[in-house]
Scaffold this active site. Structure first.
Site, PDB file in Angstrom:
ATOM      1  N   HIS A 131       0.820  -1.210   0.000  1.00 51.84           N
ATOM      2  CA  HIS A 131       0.000   0.000   0.000  1.00 51.84           C
ATOM      3  C   HIS A 131       0.858   1.267   0.000  1.00 51.84           C
ATOM      4  CE1 HIS A 131       0.820   0.849   4.284  1.00 51.84           C
ATOM      5  NE2 HIS A 131       0.776  -0.460   4.440  1.00 51.84           N
ATOM      6  N   ASP A 132       0.391   2.268  -0.743  1.00 56.65           N
ATOM      7  CA  ASP A 132       0.998   3.604  -0.786  1.00 56.65           C
ATOM      8  C   ASP A 132       2.383   3.638  -1.423  1.00 56.65           C
ATOM      9  OD1 ASP A 132      -1.127   5.131   0.785  1.00 56.65           O
ATOM     10  OD2 ASP A 132      -0.561   3.591   2.235  1.00 56.65           O
ATOM     11  N   GLY A 149       5.015  -0.850   3.032  1.00 58.61           N
ATOM     12  CA  GLY A 149       4.229   0.287   2.577  1.00 58.61           C
ATOM     13  C   GLY A 149       5.066   1.546   2.397  1.00 58.61           C
TER      14      GLY A 149
END
Length: 287
Positions: A131-132, A149
């Site tokens: 994520h991200d 992340g």
């Protein structure tokens, strides 16, 4: 959904076993193979191809010409216990190829709300993009690479097989991360890191030459690197002094200034440390 929606182009091809939400947006010549699943908030650009058993979910956009091989998932919920179903996003740039078993998760509200993979990238089998993460254009990520992340990877970087990137790490443009390498800190643009725990061994000379960088600029980058990372027993000046010297003496070399700007930028993880120069072979120096 075995028949294309009336709103989709007639050139769209969907295998009868695929499940495609009628709300999904499909471009011309999209090909969706057997046992694929495409969610309602997904946008597929022109000439996207999903081979088989691919899952595209969440608010996800695939650029034109993206090709995805079997058992890949894109846009699924992040592996973050703080995630509460916020409407975050995932984007894949045009003509990027995702090979078998790749997983790419959407962003979180605690980050920028988006996971982004650039254009013309190759992500090989079993790699994970968390994520991200933000990955630039033309990046190659080899088999079994994993990342936490919020990782940032600059354009043209090469991440070799089974490397592991700590969360919030930055990998500069054109950098090389060796295979089976644990990267806990930031890698400067054009840097080359190797080892069980990543250590900077030089610059990514082969990539620079392939990009058409002329010999005088490469020599200038070599001199600047030796100032920034002096040999054992050499200049003992603190890093800030060495950065100031390089900034002043190589003001007309954009790539050197890019390295300096990267090193001076705020960092959550600090910079990868250089290996002792005595351990660097002549072959590595010229790589």
């Amino acid at each position: 959904m075995k028949q294309p929606s009336a709103e989709w182009p007639r050139s769209v091809s969907i295998h009868p076993s695929a499940i495609v939400a009628p709300e999904a947006q499909l471009g011309e010549n999209v090909q969706i193979g057997p046992w694929c699943s495409v969610g309602p908030d997904v946008v597929l650009g022109k000439n996207v191809r999903l081979h088989s058993s691919v899952v595209i979910d969440g608010i996800t956009v695939l650029g034109d010409g993206v090709e995805i091989y079997p058992f890949v998932t894109v846009g699924m919920a992040p592996q973050d216990l703080k995630y509460r179903g916020e409407p975050t996003r995932c984007e894949i740039g045009e003509r990027t190829v995702l090979r078998e078993n790749v997983t790419i998760h959407r962003g979180t509200a605690q980050g920028d709300g988006i996971t982004r993979v650039g254009a013309h990238c190759l992500v090989m089998a079993n790699a994970h993009v968390a994520h991200d993460c933000v990955i630039g254009d033309g990046v190659i990520i080899v088999n079994n690479v994993v990342m936490g992340g919020h990782v940032e990877i600059g354009d043209g970087a090469r991440i070799m097989g089974a490397a592991a990137l700590h969360q919030f790490v930055r990998i500069g443009r054109g950098a090389l991360v060796g295979g089976v390498c644990g990267v806990e800190s930031d890698v400067i643009p054009y840097g080359s890191v190797l080892g069980n725990r990543a250590r900077l061994v030089g610059l990514h000379w082969i990539w620079l030459r392939r990009q058409g960088v002329e010999a005088p600029e490469i020599q200038a980058m070599r001199r600047a690197f030796r100032i920034l990372y002096p040999r054992q027993g050499g200049d003992g000046a603190v890093l800030e002094s060495r950065l100031a010297e390089v900034k002043r003496d190589f003001a007309d070399i954009p790539r050197v200034q890019e390295i300096v700007a990267f090193m001076e930028a705020p960092s959550r993880r600090g910079l990868v440390r250089a290996i002792r120069p005595s351990a660097v072979t002549s072959e590595t120096e010229g790589a």
